[in-house]
Design an enzyme around this catalytic site. Sequence first.
Site, PDB file in Angstrom:
ATOM      1  N   GLY A  49     -19.366  74.679 -67.736  1.00  0.00           N
ATOM      2  CA  GLY A  49     -18.467  75.007 -66.646  1.00  0.00           C
ATOM      3  C   GLY A  49     -19.243  74.999 -65.343  1.00  0.00           C
ATOM      4  O   GLY A  49     -20.477  75.056 -65.346  1.00  0.00           O
ATOM      5  N   GLN A  54     -21.201  77.459 -56.840  1.00  0.00           N
ATOM      6  CA  GLN A  54     -22.473  76.998 -57.411  1.00  0.00           C
ATOM      7  C   GLN A  54     -22.954  75.696 -56.790  1.00  0.00           C
ATOM      8  O   GLN A  54     -24.101  75.307 -56.977  1.00  0.00           O
ATOM      9  CB  GLN A  54     -22.340  76.795 -58.928  1.00  0.00           C
ATOM     10  CG  GLN A  54     -22.165  78.100 -59.683  1.00  0.00           C
ATOM     11  CD  GLN A  54     -22.176  77.830 -61.171  1.00  0.00           C
ATOM     12  OE1 GLN A  54     -21.155  77.494 -61.743  1.00  0.00           O
ATOM     13  NE2 GLN A  54     -23.338  77.954 -61.792  1.00  0.00           N
ATOM     14  N   CYS A 102     -26.559  80.323 -67.280  1.00  0.00           N
ATOM     15  CA  CYS A 102     -25.888  79.907 -66.044  1.00  0.00           C
ATOM     16  C   CYS A 102     -26.753  78.885 -65.322  1.00  0.00           C
ATOM     17  O   CYS A 102     -27.963  79.078 -65.202  1.00  0.00           O
ATOM     18  CB  CYS A 102     -25.664  81.133 -65.161  1.00  0.00           C
ATOM     19  SG  CYS A 102     -24.848  80.766 -63.612  1.00  0.00           S
ATOM     20  N   LEU A 103     -26.127  77.810 -64.824  1.00  0.00           N
ATOM     21  CA  LEU A 103     -26.897  76.791 -64.101  1.00  0.00           C
ATOM     22  C   LEU A 103     -27.527  77.360 -62.829  1.00  0.00           C
ATOM     23  O   LEU A 103     -28.503  76.817 -62.333  1.00  0.00           O
ATOM     24  CB  LEU A 103     -25.992  75.608 -63.733  1.00  0.00           C
ATOM     25  CG  LEU A 103     -25.413  74.791 -64.895  1.00  0.00           C
ATOM     26  CD1 LEU A 103     -24.520  73.680 -64.373  1.00  0.00           C
ATOM     27  CD2 LEU A 103     -26.518  74.220 -65.771  1.00  0.00           C
ATOM     28  N   HIS A 144     -16.627  83.653 -67.157  1.00  0.00           N
ATOM     29  CA  HIS A 144     -17.883  83.341 -66.460  1.00  0.00           C
ATOM     30  C   HIS A 144     -17.591  82.589 -65.145  1.00  0.00           C
ATOM     31  O   HIS A 144     -18.131  82.936 -64.090  1.00  0.00           O
ATOM     32  CB  HIS A 144     -18.771  82.499 -67.384  1.00  0.00           C
ATOM     33  CG  HIS A 144     -20.103  82.138 -66.811  1.00  0.00           C
ATOM     34  ND1 HIS A 144     -21.287  82.620 -67.312  1.00  0.00           N
ATOM     35  CD2 HIS A 144     -20.442  81.339 -65.765  1.00  0.00           C
ATOM     36  CE1 HIS A 144     -22.292  82.132 -66.595  1.00  0.00           C
ATOM     37  NE2 HIS A 144     -21.805  81.345 -65.655  1.00  0.00           N
ATOM     38  N   GLU A 145     -16.721  81.573 -65.218  1.00  0.00           N
ATOM     39  CA  GLU A 145     -16.448  80.754 -64.026  1.00  0.00           C
ATOM     40  C   GLU A 145     -15.617  81.520 -62.998  1.00  0.00           C
ATOM     41  O   GLU A 145     -15.865  81.423 -61.790  1.00  0.00           O
ATOM     42  CB  GLU A 145     -15.740  79.448 -64.421  1.00  0.00           C
ATOM     43  CG  GLU A 145     -16.531  78.564 -65.379  1.00  0.00           C
ATOM     44  CD  GLU A 145     -17.977  78.343 -64.975  1.00  0.00           C
ATOM     45  OE1 GLU A 145     -18.284  78.291 -63.764  1.00  0.00           O
ATOM     46  OE2 GLU A 145     -18.834  78.261 -65.873  1.00  0.00           O
ATOM     47  N   HIS A 148     -17.721  83.729 -60.933  1.00  0.00           N
ATOM     48  CA  HIS A 148     -18.404  83.036 -59.831  1.00  0.00           C
ATOM     49  C   HIS A 148     -17.521  82.985 -58.580  1.00  0.00           C
ATOM     50  O   HIS A 148     -18.025  83.074 -57.456  1.00  0.00           O
ATOM     51  CB  HIS A 148     -18.754  81.601 -60.239  1.00  0.00           C
ATOM     52  CG  HIS A 148     -20.044  81.466 -60.980  1.00  0.00           C
ATOM     53  ND1 HIS A 148     -21.253  81.913 -60.483  1.00  0.00           N
ATOM     54  CD2 HIS A 148     -20.322  80.904 -62.180  1.00  0.00           C
ATOM     55  CE1 HIS A 148     -22.208  81.637 -61.354  1.00  0.00           C
ATOM     56  NE2 HIS A 148     -21.676  81.034 -62.397  1.00  0.00           N
TER      57      HIS A 148
HETATM   58 ZN   LIG Z   1     -22.687  80.359 -64.047  1.00  0.00          ZN
END
Ligand SMILES: [Zn+2]
Length: 182
Positions: A49, A54, A102-103, A144-145, A148
Amino acid sequence: MAILKVARLGHPVLRRVAEPVPAGEIMRPETQRFIDDMVETMREYDGVGLAAPQVHVSRQIAVLEVESHPRYPDMPKIPLMVIVNPVLTPVGEEAHPDWEGCLSIPEFRGITPRATTVRLEAYGRRGERIELVAKDFFARVLQHETDHLNGKVYVDRMRDLTTLSHLPEWVRYWTRRDEADG
Ligand SMILES: [Zn+2]
């Protein structure tokens, strides 16, 4: 299409509440192009995701997809999905702890509790209304998304930080895999 630069923890854009996207703007060419770039960026970095903050854009857009993941062949599949202005409501009290990464927090994993079942209301990539109930891993990625988009990251949700692990140590001490998968 373009691969976008990913913001890492510490960048203020990750801590801002993102701006909602007016429904009439979703079909605009620049918005559609940005969504394509988000999808390409998520795939480039093997994410499941990606949320707009991000990639340094403070707007309420996220993309999700789990295909056959090279590192996680057993992961449940999620067809490509675009969510705009998502609102999540937990269904029931049940929560489940599991590993997240997480990226924007590269090379870390941590056990994070999430509601097992959530109800999603959002717009889709063509401005259509999405209403669905998601469970388990799909519900986890949605949470999670959506976090963000509200300035939150998974470490904020960890009940304690004792499982927070660098990827090689996670592979070595917390998984039973034979080879490194990071
Ligand atoms: Zn993340």
